[in-house]
Design a protein around this motif. Structure first.
Motif, PDB file in Angstrom:
ATOM      1  N   HIS A 102       0.830  -1.202   0.000  1.00  0.00           N
ATOM      2  CA  HIS A 102       0.000   0.000   0.000  1.00  0.00           C
ATOM      3  C   HIS A 102       0.865   1.252   0.000  1.00  0.00           C
ATOM      4  O   HIS A 102       1.668   1.452   0.904  1.00  0.00           O
ATOM      5  CB  HIS A 102      -0.924   0.009   1.214  1.00  0.00           C
ATOM      6  CG  HIS A 102      -1.797  -1.200   1.312  1.00  0.00           C
ATOM      7  ND1 HIS A 102      -2.757  -1.490   0.365  1.00  0.00           N
ATOM      8  CD2 HIS A 102      -1.856  -2.203   2.220  1.00  0.00           C
ATOM      9  CE1 HIS A 102      -3.370  -2.617   0.697  1.00  0.00           C
ATOM     10  NE2 HIS A 102      -2.839  -3.070   1.811  1.00  0.00           N
ATOM     11  N   SER A 146       1.387   4.517   1.045  1.00  0.00           N
ATOM     12  CA  SER A 146       0.746   5.303   2.096  1.00  0.00           C
ATOM     13  C   SER A 146       1.781   5.824   3.071  1.00  0.00           C
ATOM     14  O   SER A 146       2.721   5.115   3.436  1.00  0.00           O
ATOM     15  CB  SER A 146      -0.268   4.448   2.854  1.00  0.00           C
ATOM     16  OG  SER A 146      -0.834   5.179   3.921  1.00  0.00           O
ATOM     17  N   ARG A 175      -1.976   4.993   8.345  1.00  0.00           N
ATOM     18  CA  ARG A 175      -1.803   3.578   8.692  1.00  0.00           C
ATOM     19  C   ARG A 175      -1.856   3.363  10.205  1.00  0.00           C
ATOM     20  O   ARG A 175      -2.242   2.294  10.671  1.00  0.00           O
ATOM     21  CB  ARG A 175      -0.457   3.058   8.170  1.00  0.00           C
ATOM     22  CG  ARG A 175      -0.218   3.326   6.701  1.00  0.00           C
ATOM     23  CD  ARG A 175       1.148   2.868   6.228  1.00  0.00           C
ATOM     24  NE  ARG A 175       1.103   1.499   5.730  1.00  0.00           N
ATOM     25  CZ  ARG A 175       2.122   0.886   5.152  1.00  0.00           C
ATOM     26  NH1 ARG A 175       3.280   1.508   5.023  1.00  0.00           N
ATOM     27  NH2 ARG A 175       2.014  -0.349   4.730  1.00  0.00           N
ATOM     28  N   CYS A 193      -6.012   7.722  -2.944  1.00  0.00           N
ATOM     29  CA  CYS A 193      -5.699   7.681  -1.521  1.00  0.00           C
ATOM     30  C   CYS A 193      -5.666   6.251  -0.993  1.00  0.00           C
ATOM     31  O   CYS A 193      -6.216   5.342  -1.582  1.00  0.00           O
ATOM     32  CB  CYS A 193      -6.699   8.523  -0.720  1.00  0.00           C
ATOM     33  SG  CYS A 193      -6.517  10.294  -1.003  1.00  0.00           S
ATOM     34  N   ALA A 194      -5.066   6.112   0.170  1.00  0.00           N
ATOM     35  CA  ALA A 194      -4.747   4.809   0.737  1.00  0.00           C
ATOM     36  C   ALA A 194      -5.944   4.155   1.405  1.00  0.00           C
ATOM     37  O   ALA A 194      -6.934   4.815   1.717  1.00  0.00           O
ATOM     38  CB  ALA A 194      -3.627   4.981   1.757  1.00  0.00           C
ATOM     39  N   ILE A 217      -7.027   5.979   4.624  1.00  0.00           N
ATOM     40  CA  ILE A 217      -7.138   7.446   4.589  1.00  0.00           C
ATOM     41  C   ILE A 217      -8.161   7.951   5.601  1.00  0.00           C
ATOM     42  O   ILE A 217      -8.077   9.095   6.057  1.00  0.00           O
ATOM     43  CB  ILE A 217      -7.483   7.936   3.155  1.00  0.00           C
ATOM     44  CG1 ILE A 217      -7.196   9.435   2.999  1.00  0.00           C
ATOM     45  CG2 ILE A 217      -8.914   7.608   2.782  1.00  0.00           C
ATOM     46  CD1 ILE A 217      -5.740   9.805   3.132  1.00  0.00           C
TER      47      ILE A 217
END
Length: 373
Positions: free
Chosen positions: A232, A234, A239, A287-288, A291
């Motif tokens: 991912h 990010s 996270r 976006c992750a 997010i």
């Protein structure tokens, strides 16, 4: 609004007094064509987010500006001093002796450019060519703090050359090499005496080691933080999200390793699975999975959260947090979420408090071992 003129922030959750907020002025609808942008786009194309509104980019940018203005007003209403960048033209070619790119990215996310570790501001050597000069929009503010606050330290990591060999081959998801010092400031999370730092898509091992050596001078320890997957793209602030001493959240799509979870639990942290994001504003949202965790905590257990993240809002409330919901997801495609768009300059709270006794004991054992003849 007048500045406090004092730089000091040790955690992500103590009461916020002064903050920087990015700008969407001079933001281009077209992403610059360069290795860092291509790397990010390649990572996010594998996600199929449930899109709430299919708007054209220009419409989404216009709404994002309104949401950002509202965010700033909410912060001011909470008594927080808000500072903004001094923007300049982004639609000109950026050129060094080694490379060129057709335009800058913009000025949305000071969190990526700098981080505050106690009384020290560190400028990050990011791997984005289009963001090479972005820090200059904040230079006047930094100079004002430096002149008014004799305790402030201001450090800049070595500027990378960003040559083609700094990056991996086409299609590689983790594609910055360990040939130069790279990190984004948002690859760090601050817990008083300890800063947790990831080596991932925007930071490498050399970058983390540079931060470790730099912060050791003031007695701050940099700890490696690892996740089960490096798939991912990010920053760590989407996270891992602490909202108070002893309370932290992570994304179920991007969990920490068992060793990381054990470290928190053995130090009496309640570290909880916060599920995955619910809201996606635009087809251009890059976006992750975590997010939704990119909230801004303005005081212990007081969080500004994207209004449409209903499950996260309930989870926070169930854990005794006060939630200030605002609409912000139109801003996502242009840089990130609530924490991304800010940089906390001053928070109340104790200096260098340790929140991980087992790390203290480990450090004591290492010190005793090194003293033996």
């Amino acid at each position: 609004m007048e500045s406090l003129g004092v730089v000091e922030s040790w955690t992500e959750w103590d009461r916020l007094r002064e903050v920087w907020v990015g700008s969407l002025e001079n933001k281009s609808l077209d992403a610059p064509q360069e290795p860092a942008v291509a790397r990010k786009m390649a990572c996010y194309q594998k996600y199929n987010w449930p899109v709430r509104d299919r708007l054209q980019d220009a419409d989404c940018l216009a709404e994002a500006k309104k949401q950002l203005d509202n965010y700033i007003e909410v912060l001011k209403q909470e008594g927080i001093i808000v500072q903004r960048p001094k923007v300049f033209d982004t639609q000109v070619e950026i050129k060094t002796p080694m490379w060129s790119v057709e335009r800058m990215s913009g000025f949305t996310c000071p969190r990526d450019l700098f981080f505050v570790a106690g009384k020290q501001v560190i400028e990050a050597p990011m791997s984005w060519r289009c963001r090479y000069f972005e820090h200059l929009a904040w230079r006047d503010l930094l100079m004002s703090y430096y002149k008014s606050d004799p305790r402030m330290r201001w450090s800049a990591a070595p500027k990378p050359m960003l040559v083609d060999d700094s990056f991996g081959g086409e299609g590689e998801e983790r594609s910055i090499r360990n040939s130069e010092i790279f990190f984004d400031a948002a690859d760090s999370r601050r817990f008083g005496r300890d800063v947790f730092f990831q080596s991932a898509h925007t930071a490498n091992d050399l970058g983390r080691e540079w931060v470790r050596r730099e912060l050791a001078a003031q007695g701050v320890r940099v700890q490696d933080f690892d996740f089960q997957s490096q798939q991912h793209f990010s920053h760590i602030d989407a996270r891992l999200t602490p909202v108070d001493e002893g309370l932290c959240f992570y994304s179920s799509m991007d969990p920490p390793t068992d060793a990381m979870l054990q470290l928190f639990r053995e130090n009496e942290w309640n570290i909880l699975d916060a599920g995955f994001r619910e809201d996606c504003r635009s087809t251009s949202d890059q976006c992750a999975p975590g997010i939704h965790l990119n909230v801004l905590t303005i005081a212990p257990k007081v969080c500004i959260v994207e209004k449409n993240e209903k499950k996260l809002t309930k989870l926070l409330s169930d854990e005794g947090c006060d939630v200030l919901p605002i609409e912000f997801s139109a801003c996502y495609p242009w840089g990130g979420a609530l924490n991304c768009y800010t940089l906390d300059i001053h928070r109340d709270g104790p200096a260098q408090k340790s929140y991980f006794p087992t790390l203290d004991m480990q450090a004591e054992r290492q010190a005793a071992k090194s003293e033996k003849p």
